[in-house]
Enzyme design. Structure first.
Site, mmCIF file in Angstrom:
data_model
loop_
_atom_site.group_PDB
_atom_site.id
_atom_site.type_symbol
_atom_site.label_atom_id
_atom_site.label_comp_id
_atom_site.label_asym_id
_atom_site.label_seq_id
_atom_site.Cartn_x
_atom_site.Cartn_y
_atom_site.Cartn_z
ATOM 1 N N LYS A 141 2.018 -19.080 6.421
ATOM 2 C CA LYS A 141 1.133 -19.422 7.523
ATOM 3 C C LYS A 141 0.840 -18.156 8.330
ATOM 4 O O LYS A 141 1.609 -17.196 8.238
ATOM 5 C CB LYS A 141 1.776 -20.512 8.398
ATOM 6 C CG LYS A 141 2.769 -20.017 9.442
ATOM 7 C CD LYS A 141 3.159 -21.139 10.358
ATOM 8 C CE LYS A 141 3.917 -20.630 11.560
ATOM 9 N NZ LYS A 141 3.104 -19.931 12.552
ATOM 10 N N LYS A 175 14.831 -26.433 6.857
ATOM 11 C CA LYS A 175 16.042 -26.700 7.628
ATOM 12 C C LYS A 175 16.699 -27.982 7.142
ATOM 13 O O LYS A 175 16.040 -28.978 6.869
ATOM 14 C CB LYS A 175 15.709 -26.839 9.118
ATOM 15 C CG LYS A 175 14.968 -25.648 9.723
ATOM 16 C CD LYS A 175 15.901 -24.504 10.000
ATOM 17 C CE LYS A 175 15.183 -23.388 10.741
ATOM 18 N NZ LYS A 175 16.073 -22.236 11.007
ATOM 19 N N ARG A 206 0.821 -1.218 0.000
ATOM 20 C CA ARG A 206 0.000 0.000 0.000
ATOM 21 C C ARG A 206 0.852 1.264 0.000
ATOM 22 O O ARG A 206 0.452 2.294 -0.538
ATOM 23 C CB ARG A 206 -0.912 0.000 1.227
ATOM 24 C CG ARG A 206 -1.936 -1.128 1.256
ATOM 25 C CD ARG A 206 -2.905 -0.921 2.405
ATOM 26 N NE ARG A 206 -3.919 -1.958 2.483
ATOM 27 C CZ ARG A 206 -3.914 -2.950 3.360
ATOM 28 N NH1 ARG A 206 -2.952 -3.030 4.256
ATOM 29 N NH2 ARG A 206 -4.881 -3.856 3.362
ATOM 30 N N HIS A 253 4.126 -25.960 12.553
ATOM 31 C CA HIS A 253 5.498 -26.466 12.656
ATOM 32 C C HIS A 253 5.578 -27.824 13.329
ATOM 33 O O HIS A 253 6.183 -28.771 12.799
ATOM 34 C CB HIS A 253 6.368 -25.490 13.473
ATOM 35 C CG HIS A 253 6.464 -24.118 12.894
ATOM 36 N ND1 HIS A 253 6.493 -23.882 11.545
ATOM 37 C CD2 HIS A 253 6.573 -22.906 13.493
ATOM 38 C CE1 HIS A 253 6.598 -22.587 11.338
ATOM 39 N NE2 HIS A 253 6.644 -21.975 12.495
ATOM 40 N N ASP A 281 -0.372 -21.105 16.700
ATOM 41 C CA ASP A 281 0.827 -20.515 16.101
ATOM 42 C C ASP A 281 1.904 -21.548 15.793
ATOM 43 O O ASP A 281 2.591 -21.443 14.771
ATOM 44 C CB ASP A 281 1.394 -19.442 17.037
ATOM 45 C CG ASP A 281 2.512 -18.637 16.391
ATOM 46 O OD1 ASP A 281 2.378 -18.295 15.205
ATOM 47 O OD2 ASP A 281 3.511 -18.356 17.074
ATOM 48 N N LYS A 291 7.043 -19.931 24.599
ATOM 49 C CA LYS A 291 7.846 -18.710 24.590
ATOM 50 C C LYS A 291 8.402 -18.463 25.989
ATOM 51 O O LYS A 291 7.869 -18.951 26.977
ATOM 52 C CB LYS A 291 7.004 -17.526 24.127
ATOM 53 C CG LYS A 291 6.610 -17.608 22.657
ATOM 54 C CD LYS A 291 5.944 -16.339 22.204
ATOM 55 C CE LYS A 291 5.680 -16.364 20.703
ATOM 56 N NZ LYS A 291 6.930 -16.383 19.913
ATOM 57 N N ASP A 295 6.115 -23.460 5.096
ATOM 58 C CA ASP A 295 6.458 -23.568 6.519
ATOM 59 C C ASP A 295 7.978 -23.613 6.557
ATOM 60 O O ASP A 295 8.584 -24.617 6.193
ATOM 61 C CB ASP A 295 5.854 -24.836 7.123
ATOM 62 C CG ASP A 295 6.113 -24.945 8.619
ATOM 63 O OD1 ASP A 295 7.053 -24.288 9.114
ATOM 64 O OD2 ASP A 295 5.394 -25.690 9.303
ATOM 65 N N HIS A 296 8.612 -22.503 6.997
ATOM 66 C CA HIS A 296 10.057 -22.393 6.861
ATOM 67 C C HIS A 296 10.818 -23.445 7.664
ATOM 68 O O HIS A 296 11.973 -23.736 7.373
ATOM 69 C CB HIS A 296 10.532 -20.987 7.235
ATOM 70 C CG HIS A 296 10.459 -20.679 8.690
ATOM 71 N ND1 HIS A 296 9.315 -20.237 9.309
ATOM 72 C CD2 HIS A 296 11.394 -20.760 9.664
ATOM 73 C CE1 HIS A 296 9.546 -20.045 10.580
ATOM 74 N NE2 HIS A 296 10.796 -20.365 10.843
ATOM 75 N N GLU A 322 11.435 -21.222 22.597
ATOM 76 C CA GLU A 322 11.959 -19.888 22.323
ATOM 77 C C GLU A 322 12.251 -19.179 23.635
ATOM 78 O O GLU A 322 11.506 -19.340 24.615
ATOM 79 C CB GLU A 322 10.943 -19.058 21.528
ATOM 80 C CG GLU A 322 10.542 -19.633 20.192
ATOM 81 C CD GLU A 322 9.491 -18.772 19.515
ATOM 82 O OE1 GLU A 322 9.849 -17.671 19.049
ATOM 83 O OE2 GLU A 322 8.332 -19.182 19.462
#
Length: 507
Positions: free
Chosen positions: A168, A202, A59, A260, A255, A360, A197-198, A236
């Site tokens: 995602k 890996k 935008r 994942h 999430d 987390k 999905d990164h 994390e």
């Protein structure tokens, strides 16, 4: 698509055919921090395309030159692919373009179509196009439908291709995932759609299939006869940072688990595919998701634990609790931690629990898969403590594999100690590391969907977690356990394994 040879020195694979990549949300954080640096990395390893162009769409009004400067500054300061050479960046940036528009405005897509035709003709890109949706999920339907109305979803000639990458989260529950799938498949064919999905980019994740199916010493042991249980941890140390508002609508189950962690679970448990291609691998992964025992009210109470981080200390630093984060409700019940016991009801895994965990503000940043084998019958060593054998796949931050086993300690007495053999990707294959995003981008550009998710698999994963969400939603007065930031989660998670006579393996 013509088969092309891998260029010497490439760490990603074959060079893709010439194409233009249209990056929606090009002014956003994900595009600047991961996607554009990944494209730069591919270009430096001759794996992006012999000729290419990247057109940013967002935008915010700006010129081509301003776009090049803006993303260049961001890539040099926050890129995750390593140091960026200014001269090489300038060469790469000459292939960057920008067009501003509204995601739901038909005229914006008419202008985009005109710009793509001009760039394609100038650069002789053959009509090949990849659309990358790096935007908030709420505008996915607008973008997809407008691409269809503008005639951009179909190849312009018989020898060209059009593909689309969708980030995602793909939906926020089963109903919205089905609705989004229908919207996408009304415009694109399934073979054109790449749900990214990164984690699956890996090296260790991909090597899981090689480890199992390319080595005769592991596959015979990969079943209920020899495996005691499996643990998958995605932890994390960071909190929600500036994403408190988003996280309040998501939570750890949506999430991380739905995407994942269930992806990793399916790869660990998957049956040998008939061939290593996208259709065969995705078919086998889907069978695993469909074989997981569904959750009911009783199972959720016994086999799923949620938690939320409270104030704590990590490495000497005081950390706020989740409810103290910006954008978070002061009485929030959103989970920042989930652990769960998963049972796969098929011949290979019957009776073998899979323990999944994500959170987390935990004690360490790590993603790993731990396979614990059954103990040998200790007839000879019945009076000695022997630890079980474990195979651990470290996915991040340091990719590698380790195997632990018992060995005699030096000396005249029969004393047994646990030893570990470690394989490090960095040490084993040199210092070169690959970007997960770049790996998956190259796969998509070459038409290889093996490491991407399919629509039916997305819906199967949502079918698994939705009953849990329903139970939590109905239990409006239930207590969400707290855990101090910097620890491994609430005590209820430890107790879930203790009831099974097991304990968490902490990285």
């Amino acid at each position: 698509m013509a088969e092309e040879e891998k260029r010497p020195g490439s760490i990603y694979g074959a060079t893709a055919e010439s194409c233009v990549v249209i990056l929606f949300g090009a002014s956003g954080d994900l595009a600047k921090r991961k996607v554009i640096p990944a494209m730069y990395d591919l270009a430096q390893h001759d794996s992006l395309g012999e000729r290419y162009a990247i057109v940013g769409f967002a935008r915010t009004p700006m010129s081509d030159e301003k776009f090049r400067g803006t993303v260049g500054e961001a890539a040099k300061t926050i890129s995750e692919v390593g140091p960026i050479d200014p001269a090489k960046w300038d060469e790469f940036a000459s292939n960057l373009y920008y067009t501003a528009g509204e995601y739901g405005d038909q005229n914006s897509y008419a202008q985009l179509a005109k710009r793509l035709t001009e760039i394609d003709g100038e650069r002789k890109l053959g009509g090949n196009r990849l659309f990358y949706l790096s935007t908030p999920p709420g505008v996915y339907p607008d973008i997809v439908e407008q691409l269809g109305r503008a005639g951009l979803a179909r190849p312009s000639n018989p020898n060209s291709w059009v593909r689309i990458i969708i980030e995602k989260p793909f939906g926020r529950d089963l109903a919205s995932a089905k609705e989004l799938n229908q919207i996408v498949l009304n415009v694109f064919e399934e073979k054109q759609v790449y749900r990214i999905d990164h984690y699956l980019g890996k090296d260790t994740v991909q090597n899981l299939l090689v480890l199992r199916f390319g080595n005769g010493i592991f596959e015979p042991l990969w079943n209920r006869n020899y495996v005691d249980h499996v643990q998958i941890t995605a932890s994390e140390t960071l909190g929600v940072e500036r994403r408190g508002g988003f996280y309040e609508t998501a939570g750890a189950l949506r999430d991380m688990i739905q995407s994942h962690v269930l992806q990793l679970t399916s790869l660990v448990a998957v049956e040998p595919p008939a061939s290593f291609d996208a259709t065969a691998v995705c078919n086998e992964k889907l069978k695993i998701l469909q074989s997981i025992r569904p959750y009911n009210l009783e199972m959720v109470a016994q086999s799923v634990v949620r938690g939320q981080y409270s104030p704590g200390v990590l490495n000497g630093t005081k950390l706020p609790g989740y409810r103290e984060e910006p954008g978070v409700n002061a009485n929030s019940r959103t989970e920042t931690f989930v652990s769960m016991r998963v049972l796969i009801d098929n011949w290979r895994w019957a009776g073998v629990p899979f323990y999944l965990r994500t959170g987390k503000r935990l004690a360490k940043r790590s993603t790993e898969i731990m396979i614990q084998f059954r103990c040998a019958p200790h007839i000879v060593f019945r009076e000695r403590q022997i630890e079980p054998n474990r195979l651990v796949l470290n996915i991040q931050p340091d990719e590698g594999i380790s195997v632990s086993f018992g060995a005699k300690r030096p000396g005249t007495e029969m004393r047994i100690g646990n030893v570990t053999m470690n394989f490090s990707y960095r040490e084993g294959f040199g210092g070169t590391s690959r970007s997960a995003y770049a790996t998956l981008l190259n796969d998509c550009l070459r038409g290889d969907a093996t490491l991407f998710d399919r629509g039916d698999s997305v819906e199967a994963a949502w079918s698994l977690v939705e009953p849990i969400l329903d139970v939590w939603s109905a239990a409006k007065t239930a207590t969400v356990p707290f855990y101090p930031a910097g620890t491994w989660g609430p005590k209820e998670s430890d107790q879930m394994l203790e009831r099974d006579g097991r304990q968490w393996y902490n990285p």
